[in-house]
Design an enzyme around this catalytic site. Structure first.
Site, PDB file in Angstrom:
ATOM      1  N   ARG A  75       0.861  -1.191   0.000  1.00 39.31           N
ATOM      2  CA  ARG A  75       0.000   0.000   0.000  1.00 39.31           C
ATOM      3  C   ARG A  75       0.893   1.236   0.000  1.00 39.31           C
ATOM      4  NH1 ARG A  75      -3.657  -0.589   4.674  1.00 39.31           N
ATOM      5  NH2 ARG A  75      -4.728  -2.053   3.292  1.00 39.31           N
ATOM      6  N   ARG A 144      -2.268   6.079   9.930  1.00 36.57           N
ATOM      7  CA  ARG A 144      -2.243   5.650   8.528  1.00 36.57           C
ATOM      8  C   ARG A 144      -2.267   6.863   7.591  1.00 36.57           C
ATOM      9  NH1 ARG A 144      -4.330   0.276   8.065  1.00 36.57           N
ATOM     10  NH2 ARG A 144      -3.628  -0.924   9.865  1.00 36.57           N
ATOM     11  N   LYS A 208      -4.392   0.372  14.724  1.00 36.52           N
ATOM     12  CA  LYS A 208      -4.275   1.385  13.673  1.00 36.52           C
ATOM     13  C   LYS A 208      -5.039   2.644  14.053  1.00 36.52           C
ATOM     14  CE  LYS A 208      -8.033  -0.906  11.179  1.00 36.52           C
ATOM     15  NZ  LYS A 208      -8.396  -1.658   9.963  1.00 36.52           N
ATOM     16  N   LYS A 210      -6.627   6.361  12.273  1.00 36.57           N
ATOM     17  CA  LYS A 210      -6.982   6.972  10.993  1.00 36.57           C
ATOM     18  C   LYS A 210      -7.421   8.419  11.197  1.00 36.57           C
ATOM     19  CE  LYS A 210      -8.346   2.550   8.968  1.00 36.57           C
ATOM     20  NZ  LYS A 210      -9.437   1.770   8.339  1.00 36.57           N
ATOM     21  N   CYS A 429     -14.663  -3.485  -1.131  1.00 33.56           N
ATOM     22  CA  CYS A 429     -13.302  -3.808  -0.712  1.00 33.56           C
ATOM     23  C   CYS A 429     -12.750  -4.908  -1.614  1.00 33.56           C
ATOM     24  CB  CYS A 429     -13.285  -4.241   0.749  1.00 33.56           C
ATOM     25  SG  CYS A 429     -13.981  -5.882   1.038  1.00 33.56           S
ATOM     26  N   CYS A 435      -7.541 -11.249   0.183  1.00 32.89           N
ATOM     27  CA  CYS A 435      -7.646 -10.858   1.585  1.00 32.89           C
ATOM     28  C   CYS A 435      -7.872 -12.080   2.471  1.00 32.89           C
ATOM     29  CB  CYS A 435      -8.774  -9.848   1.786  1.00 32.89           C
ATOM     30  SG  CYS A 435      -8.950  -9.345   3.512  1.00 32.89           S
ATOM     31  N   CYS A 474     -16.069  -9.004   4.755  1.00 34.40           N
ATOM     32  CA  CYS A 474     -16.063  -9.356   6.174  1.00 34.40           C
ATOM     33  C   CYS A 474     -16.490  -8.128   6.971  1.00 34.40           C
ATOM     34  CB  CYS A 474     -14.684  -9.846   6.612  1.00 34.40           C
ATOM     35  SG  CYS A 474     -13.495  -8.517   6.918  1.00 34.40           S
ATOM     36  N   CYS A 478     -13.718  -2.319   5.733  1.00 42.75           N
ATOM     37  CA  CYS A 478     -12.786  -1.475   4.973  1.00 42.75           C
ATOM     38  C   CYS A 478     -13.500  -0.606   3.936  1.00 42.75           C
ATOM     39  CB  CYS A 478     -11.732  -2.338   4.289  1.00 42.75           C
ATOM     40  SG  CYS A 478     -10.623  -3.170   5.447  1.00 42.75           S
TER      41      CYS A 478
END
Length: 573
Positions: A75, A144, A208, A210, A429, A435, A474, A478
């Protein structure tokens, strides 16, 4: 006396890693396997990469006693989603040379490669950096990619917001030299003093983090879904400051009502000069008070819920040494992109291209990737990735517009946005096959679902009515399905939980409508609701508002109640 809870396993990995080094360098040199060690698989995320495998090939490779078809996702952090034409060309080249020949535009304004084998990983990382881009902190328990509203109408305001996003990103980038040593052949600095991470410390953040910035009235970065967000307050064409919002986040776990999506609380206002300081102090509050014993409870949204927004505000003020001002008025009206050509207040032109699922590739009938490469060769402006996985060919000068229009037409892109409003409002996603967390399809399946739903919308005259629709493989969220008007979340092969009632401007959570819906039944489940909406909606009423008013779902409150299905078994239309 109660026994002290054991730290989550990842905390030990970080402590032992020597500031994110681990044994990544040694693992890259081991060509006997396409994989890295389990600890290094966690550490490499901080460097911007995930180890994956092609799940479509698992059964066959297992049958032949072969290890999984391992590869790596990379990424690329693109602060505010802004990239130069040279960076686009280099990204395109790397996609061919090292990845699977496609570029994924993510929902957080980043580039993503898939299918990079381990022996090519270091070279790809190095060449990304040679193109003046980077991958450090694109993943992992750190801040991120910082998102920023790419509003083409307000060029001067966007420029200021963009500068703020870049300043935040630069300030919160990890200080470790591990990235340069591993990927860029930087020399290891020998010193008698222990290395320091001045903001993150040795264990970085619990999970994480954001951050984004939005410029009202458009919320195309889905501000309320982020840990920390800033809402630009504009007066007389200038940014006078930012409202501060905390505690948003999308991830949850099926069957665990202790996990849930949450929308952010607006808690105050800061000046432009304070925005970097505020960002750091909010990160420090999460560093010091976030949960490190249960990774499912480690996101900042749970820290905000555990202590309450008022406590969080008081703690932020304490860390700052001054108080945030009261929040100021603002209004968001939508969170979609503006397609086609627009002119901004500085006389520059911008063309927003619809990119289904954010996947930039060539097909026999639509050579989009080739067309964008040819545009990049002559473009004298920049490219902007949107939070909706689309692409703005931005800051096109008057003298270049005709040339770019000709290329758009040559490669079939001039009508990219002549789609249904539903398709233009869709996000998916990656999900299968790469994934590891995906339970069902998303990017490969959503276009089929949209085609079926378009037929139903056409029947009732709603083809041009924008309804946000999102699908994820899932519940990690995302693609931010939990704040869309229609959200489909993978539960198992060909099975989805169906959520309804999110705010059209991304400012309200949706609610579970039906659980475990077979993929083949999505159309028949939504068709009667579309019919009802077409007949009974009020003037200007969005779909998400209607399904609440009509009783299909209740307005969502924060917390585990989000998962409860309160749809009456029968509703008379």
């Amino acid at each position: 006396m109660s026994e002290e809870k054991k730290l989550a396993a990842n905390e030990g990995i970080k402590i032992r890693s020597n500031y994110l080094r681990g044994t990544i360098k040694e693992g890259l040199a081991d060509l006997s396997t396409g994989s890295l060690s389990e600890d290094d698989q966690q550490l490499i995320k901080f460097h911007g990469s995930y180890q994956q495998d092609d799940r479509d090939l698992r059964a066959d490779r297992r049958k032949h006693k072969l290890e999984k078809a391992y590869s790596f996702m990379i990424r690329i952090r693109v602060t505010g989603g802004v990239a130069t034409p040279h960076q686009w060309i280099e990204t395109d080249r790397l996609a061919t040379q090292f990845a699977n020949g496609t570029i994924k535009l993510t929902t957080r304004q980043a580039f993503q490669f898939h299918g990079i084998i381990k022996s090519n990983l270091k070279r790809t990382m190095r060449e990304i950096n040679e193109a003046a881009m980077g991958t450090i902190a694109a993943c992992g328990d750190v801040n991120r990619n910082v998102m920023c509203n790419p509003n083409p109408y307000l060029s001067s305001v966007h420029a200021e917001a963009m500068r703020a996003a870049q300043a935040i990103s630069d300030h919160l980038t990890p200080a470790t030299r591990a990235y340069h040593e591993i990927w860029l052949d930087g020399e290891k600095v020998e010193s008698s003093e222990e290395e320091q991470e001045p903001i993150y410390g040795k264990t970085y953040l619990p999970r994480k983090f954001k951050i984004n910035i939005a410029v009202p009235p458009n919320n195309d970065v889905d501000l309320f879904a982020n840990c920390l967000s800033f809402i630009a307050i504009v007066e007389d064409g200038k940014v006078v400051g930012y409202n501060v919002a905390v505690g948003g986040g999308m991830g949850s776990t099926h069957g665990d009502e202790k996990t849930y999506p949450r929308i952010a609380d607006v808690i105050g206002f800061c000046t432009p000069e304070q925005i970097v300081d505020v960002s750091e102090k909010v990160v420090l509050v999460q560093r010091d008070f976030g949960c490190r014993t249960d990774r499912k409870h480690a996101r900042f949204k749970y820290t905000v819920d555990d202590h309450g927004p008022d406590w969080i505000l008081a703690k932020i003020n304490e860390y700052l040494g001054y108080d945030l001002e009261p929040a100021r008025e603002y209004e968001f009206t939508d969170n979609g992109d503006r397609f086609g050509w627009v002119e901004d207040d500085a006389g520059n032109y911008h063309y927003t291209l619809f990119v289904e699922g954010g996947r930039v590739l060539d097909t026999e009938t639509y050579p989009m990737r080739t067309g964008l490469r040819e545009i990049a060769k002559i473009h004298d402006g920049d490219f902007r990735l949107t939070g909706n996985q689309n692409l703005i060919i931005a800051n096109v000068s008057a003298k270049k517009r005709a040339e770019i229009e000709a290329l758009l037409e040559k490669y079939g892109m001039e009508k990219s946005h002549e789609k249904s409003a539903l398709r233009l409002s869709s996000i998916a996603c990656v999900a299968l096959p790469t994934c590891a967390l995906a339970m069902a399809e998303a990017e490969r399946f959503l276009p089929e679902v949209v085609t079926e739903l378009e037929e139903e919308l056409e029947k009732v005259g709603l083809r041009h009515d924008a309804i946000t629709i999102r699908m994820t493989g899932c519940p990690n969220g995302c693609g931010r399905p939990f704040i869309s008007e229609i959200g489909m979340v993978g539960r198992g092969p060909n099975r989805y939980n169906l959520y309804l009632g999110g705010g059209h401007a991304g400012d309200r959570l949706s609610k579970l409508y039906r659980q475990d819906v077979d993929a083949a039944d999505i159309r028949s489940t939504l068709a009667p609701i579309f019919q009802h909406y077409a007949k009974e909606r009020n003037e200007g009423e969005h779909f998400g508002d209607f399904v609440i008013r009509a009783g299909y779902v209740a307005a969502t409150v924060q917390g585990g109640d989000f998962h409860k299905n309160i749809k009456p078994e029968a509703l008379s239309n």
